[in-house]
Design a protein around this motif. Structure first.
Motif: not given
Length: 679
Positions: A271-272, A306-309, A354-361
């Motif tokens: 996603p990122a 974020t770090r992913d981006l 919205d899919h960058l972090r599974p825990e957020a989902e």
């Protein structure tokens, strides 16, 4: 073409005794499968090797036991043995008994080489998926059958290959990377077409081919094929010559014919990386200095870097989609960039945030369930957890607006909508306008109501309802004249409502406006505003309907667009507007969609699709008040937007990719328009 040295290296690695397995890494469409097939063909020519190609693409989420049974069947078929019955513990039976017995049927100096294609390693929390659990099992197989079993693993369906797990299972693994073709290899590949039928390449054309694809194997093949077709069409019977202009003329054909291949390549990006790619695909020019990277993403709807981006560009460089140099960020080759800009504009790719972090989902999903169960306070806690894990989670931000409103926190909801409008205007602005309008209508303080109306008119100048409410507010602020009554007679209001209910809107509006001159009735303002809107809707609808029946599609779509600006849920206007633009009733297209897409969803999505087409939306919607129009909110099946847009809305030729725009072909004559009363 261009893989000879790598083939020789792989063959030599498997020949050496005591060497561990080989890990072949390459992105989607890099040519891994072709390379492995070529390797298997070479190994079959040797008497001391029996190759077995095992495609794990469909097995990455299987349980270990299921995959082992399938592998045993493939080995048995290759060695011409009876398929085994591995019982309840297939892993132990395969490892301790059956595999050694199967290998014993080969001559003592013959090796069985397992070539496992598409073996992406994505560990699961339960440790039982094929990709995560198969690696240690294969390591045990190699250790128990040293000298009789070889292994080649190919990975790279996604950018998230966990090579550390491979190295943990096989400390002596040899890694080989399949990269892009070099310039000389691209040149040689292009010139394979010469000498047959007189076709020839000019040097400048090959150079243009190289810069558009930069050696990406699948894209190079697509553009080559499109160039050959275009050249033969242009030659019209003469000996075709592929010039630089031919290559440029073939770009559209390559993008159309390569849609599925490009989708497959896009689907492999996390996603990122998709968000970063979409943002840079729309940049002008398509490169950005590293210091401006955060601002580029902010314009694309990213609130927090974020770090992913931050790592997104590195992943895209690793898979040779971005240039290797860090500054500035730029695409490596222009063909795929054009496809991304055309099919995945950043406004649609924002959902990937919205899919960058599974825990957020997971927290967001809990919030949805709790809110639907009426537990607003608990839902709010889960949403706060989701936004703490992923500040860019748009779904959590949108749901928090509804939760705060349910809890009576209008001020908090207003701030959230202002934030949503700042990062996603096309979605946030209509909702913010409606929220402010409700607040203005409910405000008991004229100053507060005026403040809300001022904000609406700054977002949407000329907004009909806000303007009418402002006029009513100004009239109420004047001192009452002696002859004015404080309240309308109840029978007068009933008469107005009766006229409205029977469709006599003009008479109802005239009576309401006349009554407003002699009364300060607080119920009258909203009634006048509603009647003005309904009267305007009906007027534009009838004009549009009449123009469509007479064949004046331009006048029809202008008026129908006005209808939808005033009443976005006017389903009949959506249908007729699509027909006015494309000459086809969208109801005729219902059969082309999956039965799971509701009929109402088709009409709503058709509106989104047709308003997204090329420059027409800009021209027509420019006549409407800013911030008022049609959005995708309320559509039951959001995934249907892409389905309908691709199924029923013809793509403009080159809006985002720099190609010259061409008008769509004139559609066939429009079918007769059904009467509005009968649908």
């Amino acid at each position: 073409m261009g893989r000879e040295a790598l083939l020789l290296d792989l063959e030599e690695s498997l020949r050496r005794p005591g060497r561990g397995p080989v890990l072949v890494v390459g992105g989607r469409l890099s040519g891994k499968t072709s390379l492995l097939d070529a390797l298997a063909d070479r190994l079959r020519q040797r008497s001391d090797v029996v190759p077995l190609v095992f495609d794990a693409a469909a097995r990455e989420t299987w349980l270990l036991e299921e995959t082992i049974r399938d592998l045993a069947d493939a080995v048995a078929s290759t060695l011409e043995l009876t398929a085994p019955d591995l019982g309840q513990r297939p892993d132990e039976r395969f490892l301790q008994q059956w595999l050694a017995s199967a290998l014993s049927t080969l001559s003592p100096d013959t090796v069985l080489v397992l070539i496992i294609d598409e073996f992406d390693v994505e560990p699961e929390t339960n440790g039982r998926s094929c990709a995560a659990a198969m690696l240690p099992f294969l390591a045990r197989c190699l250790a128990a059958n040293e000298g009789r079993l070889g292994l080649v693993l190919a990975a790279g369906r996604t950018l998230q290959v966990d090579e550390a797990l491979v190295a943990q299972a096989f400390p002596s693994v040899a890694r080989r990377h399949i990269g892009a073709l070099e310039r000389r290899e691209t040149r040689a590949l292009a010139r394979l077409s010469e000498g047959r039928g007189g076709l020839s390449w000019e040097p400048e054309a090959i150079e243009e081919l190289w810069w558009l694809c930069r050696g990406q194997p699948a894209l190079t093949h697509l553009l080559l094929s499109a160039c050959w077709t275009t050249a033969w069409i242009e030659a019209d019977g003469a000996a075709p010559v592929i010039r630089k202009s031919t290559v440029r003329a073939a770009i559209d054909r390559a993008l159309e014919e390569g849609t599925e291949a490009c989708r497959w390549l896009w689907a492999g990006l996390p996603p990122a990386a998709r968000v970063v790619a979409a943002a840079l695909a729309e940049a002008e020019p398509p490169s950005v200095a590293l210091k401006d990277f955060a601002e580029l993403l902010h314009r694309g709807g990213v609130r927090v870097l974020t770090r992913d981006l931050e790592l997104g560009p590195d992943k895209l460089r690793h898979w040779e989609l971005f240039e290797a140099v860090e500054d500035p960020l730029s695409w490596r080759g222009d063909l795929f960039r054009r496809w991304v800009a055309r099919h995945h504009p950043v406004s649609r790719t924002q959902a990937e945030l919205d899919h960058l972090r599974p825990e957020a989902e997971r927290s967001y999903s809990r919030a949805v369930r709790r809110f639907e169960a009426g537990k607003a306070n608990e839902a709010l806690e889960s949403l706060q957890e989701a936004l703490e894990a992923n500040p860019n989670h748009l779904g959590a931000t949108e749901l928090m607006v509804e939760v705060e409103l349910a809890l009576g926190h209008a001020d908090v909801a207003g701030r959230l909508l202002e934030r949503l409008n700042a990062i996603q205007p096309h979605k946030g602005r209509p909702r913010l306008v409606r929220f402010l309008l409700e607040q203005a209508e409910q405000a008991s303080d004229p100053v507060e109501a005026s403040r809300h109306l001022d904000r609406i008119l700054s977002l949407a100048p000329g907004h009909l309802e806000a303007t009418a409410l402002r006029d009513a507010l100004n009239r109420r602020s004047l001192p009452p004249e002696p002859q004015r009554n404080e309240l309308l007679d109840g029978q007068t209001r009933e008469r107005i409502a009766g006229l409205e209910a029977t469709g006599r809107l003009e008479q109802a509006l005239a009576l309401a406006q006349h009554s407003s001159a002699s009364s300060n009735d607080p119920l009258l303002g909203p009634m006048v505003v509603r009647l003005q809107r309904e009267s305007s809707v009906e007027e534009h609808y009838q004009r549009g309907l009449g123009a469509l029946r007479s064949g004046d599609r331009r006048t029809a779509r202008d008026n129908l667009a006005q209808v939808l600006a005033l009443q976005p849920d006017h389903g009949e206007a959506v249908r007729l507007l699509y027909q006015a633009v494309h000459g086809v009733d969208p109801q005729e297209l219902q059969a082309r969609l999956d039965r799971s897409v509701p009929r109402g969803t088709l009409l709503a999505v058709a509106a989104v699709a047709l308003l997204a087409v090329g420059g027409w939306a800009t021209t027509t919607l420019g006549l409407l008040p800013a911030g008022v129009g049609i959005d995708a909110e309320g559509i039951e099946n959001a995934a249907a937007v892409d389905v309908v847009a691709q199924a029923v809305a013809p793509e403009p030729k080159g809006s985002a990719d720099g190609l010259s725009a061409a008008p769509p072909p004139e559609p066939r004559a429009a079918p007769p328009v059904a009467d509005a009363a009968t649908g």
